[in-house]
Write a protein that holds these residues in place. Structure first.
Motif, short mmCIF file in Angstrom:
data_model
loop_
_atom_site.label_atom_id
_atom_site.label_comp_id
_atom_site.label_asym_id
_atom_site.label_seq_id
_atom_site.Cartn_x
_atom_site.Cartn_y
_atom_site.Cartn_z
N LEU A 37 56.04 40.22 60.31
CA LEU A 37 57.23 39.42 59.88
C LEU A 37 57.35 39.65 58.35
O LEU A 37 58.54 39.80 57.79
N ASP A 38 55.97 39.81 57.76
CA ASP A 38 56.16 40.14 56.23
C ASP A 38 56.68 41.22 55.88
O ASP A 38 57.55 41.38 54.85
N LYS A 39 56.54 42.38 56.52
CA LYS A 39 57.17 43.48 56.23
C LYS A 39 58.61 43.48 56.65
O LYS A 39 59.48 44.26 56.12
N GLY A 40 58.88 42.81 57.85
CA GLY A 40 60.28 42.68 57.98
C GLY A 40 61.12 44.04 58.36
O GLY A 40 60.51 44.82 59.36
N ALA A 41 62.20 44.17 57.76
CA ALA A 41 62.97 45.50 58.23
C ALA A 41 62.14 46.60 57.98
O ALA A 41 62.30 47.72 58.67
N LEU A 42 61.07 46.57 56.90
CA LEU A 42 60.42 47.73 56.72
C LEU A 42 59.33 48.05 57.74
O LEU A 42 58.93 49.36 57.93
N ALA A 43 58.97 46.95 58.68
CA ALA A 43 58.20 47.53 59.72
C ALA A 43 59.00 47.86 61.06
O ALA A 43 58.49 48.08 62.24
N ASP A 114 66.34 38.48 62.54
CA ASP A 114 67.02 39.19 61.75
C ASP A 114 67.60 38.75 60.57
O ASP A 114 68.11 39.14 59.72
N ILE A 115 67.59 37.47 60.45
CA ILE A 115 68.19 36.62 59.26
C ILE A 115 66.88 36.05 58.49
O ILE A 115 67.47 35.05 57.42
N ASN A 116 65.95 36.59 58.61
CA ASN A 116 64.85 36.10 57.72
C ASN A 116 64.53 34.56 57.60
O ASN A 116 64.17 34.14 56.91
N MET A 117 64.68 34.01 58.71
CA MET A 117 64.37 32.51 58.81
C MET A 117 63.23 32.27 59.92
O MET A 117 62.54 33.22 60.57
N THR A 118 62.78 31.24 59.77
CA THR A 118 61.32 30.52 60.72
C THR A 118 61.38 30.87 62.03
O THR A 118 62.29 30.49 62.69
N VAL A 119 60.40 31.40 62.66
CA VAL A 119 60.21 31.64 63.85
C VAL A 119 58.46 31.26 63.97
O VAL A 119 57.86 30.89 63.13
N GLY A 120 58.17 31.35 65.46
CA GLY A 120 56.67 31.03 65.49
C GLY A 120 56.12 31.34 67.03
O GLY A 120 56.98 31.77 67.94
N THR A 157 58.03 29.82 55.30
CA THR A 157 57.62 30.17 53.82
C THR A 157 56.23 30.27 53.63
O THR A 157 55.84 31.42 52.80
N SER A 158 55.46 29.69 54.48
CA SER A 158 53.94 30.12 54.33
C SER A 158 53.83 29.79 55.91
O SER A 158 54.68 29.49 56.58
N THR A 159 52.54 30.54 56.51
CA THR A 159 52.18 30.41 57.99
C THR A 159 51.44 29.71 58.15
O THR A 159 50.17 29.14 57.24
N MET A 160 51.58 28.69 59.05
CA MET A 160 50.58 27.38 59.44
C MET A 160 50.28 27.29 60.89
O MET A 160 50.87 27.82 61.81
N LEU A 161 49.26 26.69 61.27
CA LEU A 161 49.00 26.49 62.79
C LEU A 161 48.80 24.85 62.90
O LEU A 161 48.18 24.23 61.97
#
Ligand code: F6P
Length: 337
Positions: A37-43, A114-120, A157-161
């Motif tokens: 996810l950090d790499k996004g489109a680049l991955a 694809d819109i760079n918003m939160t998923v989990g 915006t950060s990764t949490m558990l």
């Protein structure tokens, strides 16, 4: 400065070895998903995968990749007797001597990728009782109250558990420097005050009368019987809406609607409703399908859908009262009383 408590430290004192190992496997897979996810489109992870899941929904590339990462990791964990994923038609038996079953939604809210918003990633852990035999779908069909662990990894915006093993909810933040989850709150509690509600209001005309009435009262704000204004918030990813409610209160609803005949709500009991209900209840909140406590419902199908109302106790109780008063069941049928 006080020493940081890592997820590994926490698991040593709060989980059985089997649960600790399973959670560690899930966390390792989450780090790999997070990295993509950090790499996004680049991955190359954006866009459709080209297939459909069992629910008939178009799969995103990252739905498929996340599913494979989690599945492959879990079936190699000796504690895991079987795995069920929202993305797969059939359950996957794993190790016959394992004591746990895991269900997961690998990438909740995937339309947000694809819109760079939160998923989990949402997960539920159930006990397995048939050691020595291959797990079947029937082994998974346990009511949510039997879960021994549940939680979610949120890639925001950060990764949490957030995780529960039935004794409260702990929240961790992922430290990208050390690549570890660090405890930030070992007793998450839902606020009793409610100032926000989450619902897809575009479905309004399809809701049942009790839900229409409830939302109408909130919308009337300080001019209506609530005598207070409320805000709507809708991220269109259950994980993000529930996370917000854990942090600052409110109520989340994906109620029954008549939009698509034969669909008892949109969300899945085994992959979304049960694990989120376990987390919410353990944080002092409540969860219902409108009439029944969700975690009491005996599943009949691994991919079953269910209406969901969860969050602050009083709001959830009030929505149930409105259904009771209207003599209406969560699926719109008349109640027999
Ligand atoms: O899994 C289904 C889901 O993506 C949930 O995470 C979310 O709450 C809901 O669907 C969004 O639905 P809608 O598209 O109706 O806003």
């Amino acid at each position: 400065m006080t020493a940081q408590i890592t997820l590994a430290d926490y698991l040593q004192t709060h989980a059985t070895p089997a649960l600790a190992s399973t959670l560690t496997t899930l966390a390792t897979a989450s780090v790999a998903i997070n990295h993509l996810l950090d790499k996004g489109a680049l991955a190359g992870i954006h866009g459709e995968a080209g297939g459909q899941n069992v629910q008939g929904e178009a799969q995103k590339k990252l739905d498929v990749i996340s599913n494979d990462l989690l599945l492959n990791a879990l079936i190699h964990n000796p504690n895991c007797a079987g795995v069920a994923s929202e993305e797969l038609d059939e359950i996957s038996p794993a190790n016959d001597d394992g004591t746990l079953l895991v269900t997961f939604d690998p990438l909740d809210g995937s339309s947000n990728i694809d819109i760079n918003m939160t998923v989990g990633t949402i997960f539920s852990i159930l006990p397995y009782h048939n050691q020595g035999q291959k797990a079947t779908e029937a082994d998974f069909l346990q009511a949510g109250k039997h879960q021994v662990g549940a939680g979610y990894f949120i890639y925001g915006t950060s990764t949490m558990l957030a995780v529960t093993f039935g004794q409260g909810v702990a929240m961790f933040s992922f430290d990208p420097m050390t690549q570890t989850y660090i405890l930030i709150n070992d007793n998450v509690r839902i606020s009793e005050q409610t100032a926000e509600y989450a619902i897809n209001a575009s479905n309004r005309r399809y809701w049942l009368p009790p839900v229409q009435q409830y939302i109408e009262e909130l919308v009337q704000g300080d001019t209506g019987i609530r005598q207070k204004d409320y805000n709507t918030r809708w991220v269109a990813a259950m994980i993000a809406d529930v996370h917000r409610i854990l942090i600052r209160g409110g109520v989340f609803m994906y109620p029954y609607d008549t939009k698509i005949a034969g669909k008892a709500g949109k969300l899945r009991l085994m992959y979304e409703a049960n694990p989120m209900s376990f987390v919410i209840e353990q944080a002092g909140g409540a969860s219902t399908d409108g009439v029944e406590r969700i975690m009491d419902i005996a599943p009949t199908n691994i991919h079953q859908r269910i209406p969901v109302v969860l969050g602050a106790v009083e709001e959830v109780a009030y929505v149930k009262t409105l259904h009771d008063k209207a003599g209406i069941l969560a699926n719109g049928d008349k109640s027999s009383e």
